[in-house]
Design a protein around this motif. Sequence first.
Motif, PDB file in Angstrom:
ATOM      1  N   ALA A  40      40.436   5.020  23.625  1.00 39.13           N
ATOM      2  CA  ALA A  40      41.636   4.389  23.058  1.00 39.13           C
ATOM      3  C   ALA A  40      42.693   5.434  22.734  1.00 39.13           C
ATOM      4  O   ALA A  40      43.897   5.223  22.978  1.00 39.13           O
ATOM      5  N   GLY A  41      42.261   6.572  22.205  1.00 41.71           N
ATOM      6  CA  GLY A  41      43.211   7.629  21.884  1.00 41.71           C
ATOM      7  C   GLY A  41      43.899   8.180  23.116  1.00 41.71           C
ATOM      8  O   GLY A  41      45.114   8.414  23.121  1.00 41.71           O
ATOM      9  N   VAL A  42      43.144   8.394  24.183  1.00 40.08           N
ATOM     10  CA  VAL A  42      43.729   8.921  25.425  1.00 40.08           C
ATOM     11  C   VAL A  42      44.703   7.911  26.024  1.00 40.08           C
ATOM     12  O   VAL A  42      45.791   8.265  26.486  1.00 40.08           O
ATOM     13  N   VAL A  43      44.346   6.641  26.000  1.00 39.77           N
ATOM     14  CA  VAL A  43      45.191   5.603  26.606  1.00 39.77           C
ATOM     15  C   VAL A  43      46.429   5.339  25.764  1.00 39.77           C
ATOM     16  O   VAL A  43      47.540   5.204  26.300  1.00 39.77           O
ATOM     17  N   PHE A  44      46.274   5.257  24.470  1.00 39.88           N
ATOM     18  CA  PHE A  44      47.382   4.834  23.616  1.00 39.88           C
ATOM     19  C   PHE A  44      48.125   5.975  22.913  1.00 39.88           C
ATOM     20  O   PHE A  44      49.030   5.717  22.129  1.00 39.88           O
ATOM     21  N   LEU A  45      47.755   7.206  23.170  1.00 38.04           N
ATOM     22  CA  LEU A  45      48.467   8.333  22.568  1.00 38.04           C
ATOM     23  C   LEU A  45      49.889   8.390  23.135  1.00 38.04           C
ATOM     24  O   LEU A  45      50.086   8.259  24.351  1.00 38.04           O
ATOM     25  N   PRO A  46      50.885   8.543  22.291  1.00 40.55           N
ATOM     26  CA  PRO A  46      52.263   8.572  22.798  1.00 40.55           C
ATOM     27  C   PRO A  46      52.472   9.770  23.734  1.00 40.55           C
ATOM     28  O   PRO A  46      51.846  10.813  23.576  1.00 40.55           O
ATOM     29  N   PRO A  47      53.329   9.643  24.714  1.00 43.09           N
ATOM     30  CA  PRO A  47      53.560  10.712  25.692  1.00 43.09           C
ATOM     31  C   PRO A  47      54.037  12.012  25.061  1.00 43.09           C
ATOM     32  O   PRO A  47      53.804  13.090  25.593  1.00 43.09           O
ATOM     33  N   GLU A  48      54.691  11.941  23.928  1.00 46.38           N
ATOM     34  CA  GLU A  48      55.195  13.162  23.286  1.00 46.38           C
ATOM     35  C   GLU A  48      54.129  13.898  22.474  1.00 46.38           C
ATOM     36  O   GLU A  48      54.408  14.945  21.885  1.00 46.38           O
ATOM     37  N   ALA A  49      52.886  13.381  22.436  1.00 46.20           N
ATOM     38  CA  ALA A  49      51.809  14.036  21.699  1.00 46.20           C
ATOM     39  C   ALA A  49      51.490  15.389  22.334  1.00 46.20           C
ATOM     40  O   ALA A  49      51.579  15.555  23.551  1.00 46.20           O
ATOM     41  N   SER A  50      51.116  16.334  21.516  1.00 42.69           N
ATOM     42  CA  SER A  50      50.835  17.690  22.005  1.00 42.69           C
ATOM     43  C   SER A  50      49.574  17.709  22.860  1.00 42.69           C
ATOM     44  O   SER A  50      48.721  16.825  22.772  1.00 42.69           O
ATOM     45  N   LEU A  51      49.447  18.734  23.644  1.00 37.24           N
ATOM     46  CA  LEU A  51      48.265  18.921  24.486  1.00 37.24           C
ATOM     47  C   LEU A  51      47.018  19.088  23.609  1.00 37.24           C
ATOM     48  O   LEU A  51      45.941  18.593  23.947  1.00 37.24           O
ATOM     49  N   PHE A  52      47.195  19.769  22.469  1.00 41.60           N
ATOM     50  CA  PHE A  52      46.088  19.956  21.536  1.00 41.60           C
ATOM     51  C   PHE A  52      45.589  18.603  21.007  1.00 41.60           C
ATOM     52  O   PHE A  52      44.378  18.367  20.940  1.00 41.60           O
ATOM     53  N   ALA A  53      46.512  17.710  20.640  1.00 37.29           N
ATOM     54  CA  ALA A  53      46.129  16.386  20.131  1.00 37.29           C
ATOM     55  C   ALA A  53      45.410  15.595  21.217  1.00 37.29           C
ATOM     56  O   ALA A  53      44.400  14.927  20.942  1.00 37.29           O
ATOM     57  N   ARG A  54      45.899  15.676  22.465  1.00 36.17           N
ATOM     58  CA  ARG A  54      45.250  14.967  23.580  1.00 36.17           C
ATOM     59  C   ARG A  54      43.825  15.511  23.807  1.00 36.17           C
ATOM     60  O   ARG A  54      42.892  14.749  24.027  1.00 36.17           O
ATOM     61  N   ALA A  55      43.705  16.833  23.770  1.00 37.52           N
ATOM     62  CA  ALA A  55      42.393  17.449  23.992  1.00 37.52           C
ATOM     63  C   ALA A  55      41.423  17.080  22.868  1.00 37.52           C
ATOM     64  O   ALA A  55      40.244  16.805  23.111  1.00 37.52           O
ATOM     65  N   LEU A  56      41.920  17.056  21.644  1.00 41.48           N
ATOM     66  CA  LEU A  56      41.083  16.719  20.501  1.00 41.48           C
ATOM     67  C   LEU A  56      40.581  15.279  20.594  1.00 41.48           C
ATOM     68  O   LEU A  56      39.393  15.001  20.360  1.00 41.48           O
TER      69      LEU A  56
END
Length: 190
Positions: A40-56
């Motif tokens: 859910a986090g990967v799919v719904f994370l806003p595009p402006e989220a940092s790479l660190f937040a996506r990786a986490l």
Amino acid sequence: MTDDLLLHADEDVLWQGSPRLSAAIGAVLGGLVLVSGGVAGVVFLPPEASLFARALVALLIPVGLAVPAYRVVELRRTRFAVSDAAVYARSGVLSREVRRVGLERVQNSAYTQSITGSLFGYGTVTFESAGGPSATFFRIETPREVRSLVDRRAERARDPVPGTIEQWTEVLAEVRELRAAVERRGGGQE
């Protein structure tokens, strides 16, 4: 199965078992929550989220898969045994811990069953020893029978006198007859 319990060469195994895999249900549910959160986090994370937040957030997925896998492996490597001399509990995934409690040292035992354990025939048995380690057999089949087996064997192991009451009653009767025979011959007078 008992090779990894380090039993002594002269011991005979009377019972052996391992925990039911149903003990992993909590880990499976927890892992499912983590995987779902990661997806859910990967799919719904806003595009402006940092790479660190996506990786986490994406890291939740492999962690969510590893948690139940580790628990299942842990349960599969856990072994319990009762020999004619001791109770054994083996656990560990990356390392091994074998707990041995001699039957002569077992002072107290208890078994518990939850509602589901009563319905499906499993429970936990704990063996406490005097001044030493205790052993817990968790989520095993027929806990009442295992406890009864250990209690009977432990009482025999703690009993310093060999034989049954009937055998000793016969010995006492023989000694009394011998004493009476000696007294009749006059050997009992001084």
